[in-house]
Motif scaffolding. Sequence first.
Motif, PDB file in Angstrom:
ATOM      1  N   LEU A 172       0.812  -1.098  -0.064  1.00  0.00           N
ATOM      2  CA  LEU A 172      -0.104  -0.097   0.045  1.00  0.00           C
ATOM      3  C   LEU A 172       0.734   1.095   0.055  1.00  0.00           C
ATOM      4  CD1 LEU A 172      -2.808   1.562   0.283  1.00  0.00           C
ATOM      5  CD2 LEU A 172      -2.611   1.137   2.644  1.00  0.00           C
ATOM      6  N   ARG A 223      -1.980   0.483  -4.578  1.00  0.00           N
ATOM      7  CA  ARG A 223      -1.115  -0.691  -4.285  1.00  0.00           C
ATOM      8  C   ARG A 223      -0.259  -0.987  -5.367  1.00  0.00           C
ATOM      9  NH1 ARG A 223      -4.384  -5.419  -1.464  1.00  0.00           N
ATOM     10  NH2 ARG A 223      -5.639  -5.366  -3.360  1.00  0.00           N
ATOM     11  N   ARG A 260      -7.010 -13.456   3.260  1.00  0.00           N
ATOM     12  CA  ARG A 260      -5.701 -12.794   2.703  1.00  0.00           C
ATOM     13  C   ARG A 260      -4.695 -13.794   2.612  1.00  0.00           C
ATOM     14  NH1 ARG A 260      -7.910  -8.547   5.001  1.00  0.00           N
ATOM     15  NH2 ARG A 260      -8.294  -6.340   3.402  1.00  0.00           N
ATOM     16  N   GLU A 317      -4.203  -6.030  10.385  1.00  0.00           N
ATOM     17  CA  GLU A 317      -4.575  -5.343   9.333  1.00  0.00           C
ATOM     18  C   GLU A 317      -4.593  -3.899   9.540  1.00  0.00           C
ATOM     19  OE1 GLU A 317      -7.957  -8.139   7.040  1.00  0.00           O
ATOM     20  OE2 GLU A 317      -8.400  -7.326   9.003  1.00  0.00           O
ATOM     21  N   GLU A 374     -10.453  -9.202  -4.433  1.00  0.00           N
ATOM     22  CA  GLU A 374      -9.532  -8.890  -3.633  1.00  0.00           C
ATOM     23  C   GLU A 374      -9.426  -7.232  -3.533  1.00  0.00           C
ATOM     24  OE1 GLU A 374      -6.112 -10.835  -5.045  1.00  0.00           O
ATOM     25  OE2 GLU A 374      -6.404 -12.455  -3.698  1.00  0.00           O
ATOM     26  N   HIS A 410     -11.925  -5.874  -1.176  1.00  0.00           N
ATOM     27  CA  HIS A 410     -11.433  -6.412   0.161  1.00  0.00           C
ATOM     28  C   HIS A 410     -10.715  -5.345   0.884  1.00  0.00           C
ATOM     29  CE1 HIS A 410     -10.263 -10.179   2.646  1.00  0.00           C
ATOM     30  NE2 HIS A 410     -10.974  -9.141   3.429  1.00  0.00           N
ATOM     31  N   HIS A 411      -9.855  -4.816   0.146  1.00  0.00           N
ATOM     32  CA  HIS A 411      -8.849  -3.789   0.524  1.00  0.00           C
ATOM     33  C   HIS A 411      -9.516  -2.622   0.699  1.00  0.00           C
ATOM     34  CE1 HIS A 411      -5.554  -1.045   0.812  1.00  0.00           C
ATOM     35  NE2 HIS A 411      -5.921  -0.440  -0.073  1.00  0.00           N
ATOM     36  N   ARG A 458     -10.363   0.372   3.851  1.00  0.00           N
ATOM     37  CA  ARG A 458      -9.740   1.738   3.999  1.00  0.00           C
ATOM     38  C   ARG A 458     -11.060   2.601   4.692  1.00  0.00           C
ATOM     39  NH1 ARG A 458      -7.060   2.689  -0.836  1.00  0.00           N
ATOM     40  NH2 ARG A 458      -7.306   5.084  -0.524  1.00  0.00           N
ATOM     41  N   ASN A 481      -0.187  -6.943   1.038  1.00  0.00           N
ATOM     42  CA  ASN A 481      -2.019  -7.511   1.059  1.00  0.00           C
ATOM     43  C   ASN A 481      -2.323  -7.254   2.381  1.00  0.00           C
ATOM     44  OD1 ASN A 481      -0.638  -8.704  -1.221  1.00  0.00           O
ATOM     45  ND2 ASN A 481      -1.165 -10.805  -0.659  1.00  0.00           N
ATOM     46  N   ASP A 482      -2.218  -5.950   2.925  1.00  0.00           N
ATOM     47  CA  ASP A 482      -3.049  -5.597   4.023  1.00  0.00           C
ATOM     48  C   ASP A 482      -2.330  -5.870   5.347  1.00  0.00           C
ATOM     49  OD1 ASP A 482      -4.504  -3.607   2.716  1.00  0.00           O
ATOM     50  OD2 ASP A 482      -5.937  -5.128   2.124  1.00  0.00           O
TER      51      ASP A 482
END
Length: 577
Positions: free
Chosen positions: A75, A81, A123, A153, A215, A218-219, A223, A281-282
Motif C-alpha cells: 500500500l 497498491r 488474505r 490489518e 481482493e 476487500h482492501h 479503507r 496484502n494489508d
Amino acid sequence: MTDDLVSPYAEDADLDAEASVRPRRLADFIAQHRVRDQLELLLKGAMGRGTPPDHILLSGPPGLGKPVSVDALVLLADGTRRRLGDIRVGDQVVTRTGEPAEVQAVHEQGQLDTVRITAASGREVIAAPDHPFWTAQGWVKAGDLQPGDVLAEVLRPDVTAGATQTKDDFQRAARSAIDAVPEFVFRGDLDRIGAFLSRFFAGEDDRDGPRELLEGVHHLLLRIGVRARLAPAPDGSWRLTQLSGDDGGPLAPDPVVSVAPAGLHECRCLTVADDHTFTVNDLVVHNTTLANIVAAELGSGIRTTSGPVIERSGDLAAILTSLTEGDVLFIDEIHRIAKPAEELLYSAMEDFRVDVIVGKGPGATAIPIDVEPFTLVGATTRAGLLSGPMRDRFGFVAHLDFYSPADLDALLHRSARILGVPITPEGAAEIAGRSRGTPRIANRLLRRVRDYAEVRGDGVVNEETAKAALTVYDVDQLGLDRLDRAVLRALIESFRGGPVGLSTLAVAVGEQSDTVEEMCEPFLVRAGLLARTPRGRVATDAGWRHLGKTPPEGKGAPVQQPDLFTRAEDPGNAASP
C-alpha cells in the motif's frame, strides 16, 4: 478481539521482540570481539579528531534474509497498491501506524523457499520463513506462525486522496467492474470509495466474482473501516462477505488459518524509514537495517541502499549529494553495484567529490560537485567479487565469523532477559549448541522453546525443556533440521555415501538443486558431515556416525585435516563454528 492486538505506536518498541534482541550500540554487541575492539578504536579515534571515520567494509557468511514475494501488494501513500517487485527507492509506503514513510532501499533476494500464510479474512501472503509479521504477541517470523496466531490489518490508513473523478464516476466504475477495480478508485477519498462500495454491493452483504476484483474490494472495505471475508464459492468463483465495521484501530485482528510450504518464489525486501514497517496484502510486516550501530555511536544520520538498486552513476550521485556532513551511507550487497556507479564512488570515497557528465559525445562536459564528508559502510557476503580498487579504498575491512557456542550462550542469556524468559545455564547451552553458529537462529529457537515451556512446562527454559521442545521442532543435537537430515540420509542410504551429483541428490529429497546447495550444504560441510569432491558429494565418517551408522571400509570420506600450507588460526581469536 481487537484489544488483543498490540498497539502500533513507538512506545511499544520494548515489546518488539525482533528489534529488542538486536544490539543498538557496540556495548550490546556480543562476540566478534576482535572486530568490535577494532571498530571501537576506529570510531572513538574519529570522534576525537572531529572527522568522519574511514570507510568500513564488513564481509561474512550469508544470513537469512527477510523477503516477501515480489507479487505481494504494498500500500502506497497515494492509496494505490503496487507489486513489491515494482517498488522503488523514494516511494512512500504506509506503515503499521497508518502513516506514510519513505522506502530507503530495495534488496533483491532472488528465488527462495517460501511459505504461504492464509488468514481468516482470506488474505494470503507468500514470504520467506524468516520474515516477521506483526501479531498480538509482537513480531513473529512467517515460518513460526501457527493457526490461531493473530495478525494485524491496517484500518483506515492515512493516505492522500488524489482522484479527480466524481462520485458518479465511482458508481459507474462499480457497475462496470468485471475483472479488477480501476486504479483511480484506490486514489479516492473515503466518501467516493464509499460510493463505489455502496453501488458494488447494491444493498447486499456479499458479492460473487473473480478473485482479483474481490481482493481489490476487500482492501477498499478496510479503507473505510469495514472488515470482510474472502472465500471460494461453490461454483468455482469467489465470494466476498462484509462483516461488521470496526471502531478500533488503526489495527484490526486477522487470525492465521494455515501456514504451508509455497516452493521457490522470486523475493525482495525493503528498508523503510522511521517505523521500519509496511503492509503486504494489508498485513503488517517489518524490515531491518544494518550499520545502525555505527550511526548510533557517531550520533549521525544514516542513509541505506543496496548494490542492485544502483544501476546508473546518476542514481549514486543523487544519493551522495543529498548527504549531510558526518552521515553514514550503508550499501548492502555492495559487490552487486553497477560498474559505472562503482567508478563514481572512487572519487567520492577519496576526495569527497563526484564528477557529473553533462551532454553527450564530443560536447560532453564533466562538472565536479563537492560531497559532504561521509562514512561509507559496505556489506557483502562475497568479498571476492569486489574489484581490487574498491577493496583498497576501504580504510577498515572486517570479516564477521560464525559465533562459538560460548558466545551464543551469552547472547541467549541477554535475549532471555529482554524477552522475560526464565532460562537456566544448561537450557541456554542446549539451545546454543544447536544454533549453527548464527545469532538469528539462536533467538528463533529460544522463542520456540519458550512457547513449549509455557504450554507444556513450568515456563522455565531448562535443559530438559529445551531438548523436548527442539525434538518437537525437528532440530537435532548438531542443529540439523528435517531437510538437512533428509539430504544426509539420502546420500548415505540411497547412494551408499556417494559420490553423487548435486542434481541427483536434490531429486532424491524432492527439492531444487539451489535449495540443497544454498540452504543445506554450507552447514553440512562446515560441520564435517559432507564433503564436496570433483566426483560429487560424499558423506564423511562423521556423517555416517551422526545417523548412527558405520561407514563401509574405505567408504566414508575422512574429515579434511589442515596441511602444511594451511595458516593456523590464533586459538584465542578463532571462532568455533
